[in-house]
Design an enzyme around this catalytic site. Sequence first.
Site, PDB file in Angstrom:
ATOM      1  N   ASP A 302       0.866  -1.172   0.000  1.00  0.00           N
ATOM      2  CA  ASP A 302       0.000   0.000   0.000  1.00  0.00           C
ATOM      3  C   ASP A 302       0.913   1.235   0.000  1.00  0.00           C
ATOM      4  O   ASP A 302       2.143   1.146   0.071  1.00  0.00           O
ATOM      5  CB  ASP A 302      -0.974  -0.007   1.183  1.00  0.00           C
TER       6      ASP A 302
HETATM    7  C1  BGC Z   1      -5.087   3.241   0.289  1.00  0.00           C
HETATM    8  C2  BGC Z   1      -5.382   2.156  -0.721  1.00  0.00           C
HETATM    9  C3  BGC Z   1      -5.286   2.704  -2.133  1.00  0.00           C
HETATM   10  C4  BGC Z   1      -3.937   3.335  -2.327  1.00  0.00           C
HETATM   11  C5  BGC Z   1      -3.715   3.874  -3.721  1.00  0.00           C
HETATM   12  C6  BGC Z   1      -3.840   4.030  -0.042  1.00  0.00           C
HETATM   13  O1  BGC Z   1      -3.730   5.159   0.752  1.00  0.00           O
HETATM   14  O2  BGC Z   1      -4.950   2.660   1.567  1.00  0.00           O
HETATM   15  O3  BGC Z   1      -6.654   1.616  -0.485  1.00  0.00           O
HETATM   16  O4  BGC Z   1      -5.521   1.691  -3.057  1.00  0.00           O
HETATM   17  O5  BGC Z   1      -3.787   4.397  -1.401  1.00  0.00           O
HETATM   18  O6  BGC Z   1      -4.477   4.986  -3.957  1.00  0.00           O
END
Ligand code: BGC
Length: 766
Positions: A302
């Site tokens: 993530d």
């Molecule tokens: C979130 C994810 C997301 C990623 C990309 C993160 O902050 O936890 O759910 O897919 O960002 O945008």
Amino acid sequence: MKTSITLALMTATAMQTAAITPDSAIERRIDSIMSRMTIEEKIGQMTELTLDVIGHRNSDGQFEFNEDKLSEVIGHFKVGSILNVSEMALTRDEWHKVIGRIQQESMEKIGIPCIYGLDQNHGTTYTLGGTLFPQNINMAATFSTPLAEKAASITAYETRAGSCSWTYSPTLDLVRNPCWPRMWENFGEDCLMNAEMGKAFVRGLQGSDPNHIGQTNIASCLKHFMGYGAAATGKDRTPAYISPADLREKHFAPYLAAITEGAVSVMVNSGSINGLPVHANKELLTDWLKTETSWDGMIVTDWADINNLYTRERVARDKKDAIRMAINAGIDMAMEPYATDFCTLLRELVEEGKVEITRIDDAVRRVLRLKLRLGLFEHSVQNPEDYPLFGSEAHKAVALQGATESMVLLKNNGVLPLKNNCRILVTGPNADSMRSLNGGWSYSWQGDKANEWAIGQNTILQALRNELGSDRVVYEPGVRYDDQGSYEAELAPEIEKAIAAADKADIIIACIGENSYCETPGNLNDLSLSANQRRLVSSLAATGKPVVLILNEGRPRIISDIEPLADAVVEIMLPGNSGGDALAGLLTGRFNFSGRLPFTYPKHTNSLTLYDHKPSEQTETMSGAYGYDARVDVQWPFGAGMSYTTFAYSNLRADKTDFTVTDTLTVSVDVTNTGNVAGKEAVLLFSTDLVASITPDARRLRAFTKIDLKPGETKTVTFMLPASDLAFVDYSGKWVLEEGEFDLMAGRETLRVNCTTTHPFSTPNR
Ligand code: BGC
């Protein structure tokens, strides 16, 4: 009238190994590509940066490349993946141009296409003019996997229309704490629901063959593996403490089901479980997710979560140490997302022998496999004109159906459907807002631009005016959100104005809840609904006019003090762009309610519980010397939901009452529409183990489906329940089906069945 229709269903059966059958042609191409790759090129494929690194959104709202940066990122560092938007959504034609330019550079400089990823979390979050479906919590409330699959396939089509081939969806975190600000991104608190919806999303997004994902499909990315929704504090990205049994039996189950269905990538939980950050947990990432299941998909971090291993979690000394840990734990791609030093540091680690080249090769194989499965080498961009159904009325109709089937009627003292010719007061901060109908991940991350960009869509107020005629609708919000502030910010209330307006109405429709938010900015300290909104409702109730509460919220805000003042309560959660139209049709009775709660609605801030709690949590008064009162009082239980008609369940039966592990029970129940209007009914089959070696759950959902019934009609619903579905993970962390009795339950019907022989399973996943 009695028609007897048998619906044969398979539940989430015992899951086995070999997630996707490997395709030998793809594997040969990977060998050939990798034989020509340098170490820099390999590490580049493992790197993902955000779009802002290579350009910016200009004052006209267009994305403008910084050509030097583009050349540095792709030409020099050979970066293989880009994600995200710059501030907010682009049109599909703009996406086509942006991704087209990146692909052109990638093919020229690397000879390998880029994989572009977007959070198209409830439809086309980041493509203007596309279809926004209800959020996942609503899709769960429909209890309809065919509907979820259809919505996901439309999302795939409209995403690919802009040349993007990868979405970070579906989100399968089991929500075990309703305070968590990401509750609405998931399918509720139950693991079977998350598993079944996850499988439906994978089929819808990817199509039927994960090795050959077509031009109207995209790759799924299950997230956030795993335990993210069980944060003890309820705050985003804070630690979870999960028993080994629960981790395997409940949290892992949706991921296992979805990768077995063919999911080709997974994103990791930003937080920690039992003290160890998941990004550094080799047992979970490599042993559980890859080895035990023979899954050959790709694991991405993530956002900045390798950095977090040293900046936040303090399990690594510095960035290099963090990269070593994460890559050795099983991470294949780093969502960096801003810096290219990942490439330099990982190369040093390989040279120093701290990361084996075999681990790099394994990661790169997985990245290339994903790109080949998507056909990106042949079709790295699509022609937007080939997607004529983008944003079409046909797609919107599915969103409207999803919204309609997801809304949950929780209380009705006879005031709904609205009487002909009644005049209504529409009030509350959620009445005239596209932002609150959609929630986060809507045009922008926080969903704060929806009022501007949900063009041509109706708020609740607009939809009610369309439905009833403007002359029958009075609007006075009483409380408004401060759209410039945090999601919790409200302007000074004007409750007196709403009370005065109530004079002109026969009934009050109070649209209350939350403004849009996403992730950490949505944290809260008190699950109760805001004091202003509670005061608005109690003041309006004091006028003596009947009050209908419309709960438009991403998580169940506590309303126990105002619920008794309401004559009807409708939980609409976050129904998306079609939510206003769906609600208006439901309130007038043009549509019928059929949604059910996929979570437990709490009544008290310190009595949070889940439907699959242990029996001691519902003990009325404990016997013995202490007289403990452990009663948990909830506002509405998991599965609650009424209709304008009534249903009767009868004749719950099974083809056998004694069984062993190799049996499949054929369980049937007759369901009759005993009211005067047609309706849809979600039929839920629960079980409980009467005696087990660890305290059994009070109830577990084992199967569900949704049926249509005309007035007076009866249908027989048949579930095929493999006996192994009644197994559980015991104290030693192993699956076992224990001998003894189980109760099966549907409606108010109960059936006792008996397992004659204990069966310990020899494999980790049954
Ligand atoms: C979130 C994810 C997301 C990623 C990309 C993160 O902050 O936890 O759910 O897919 O960002 O945008």
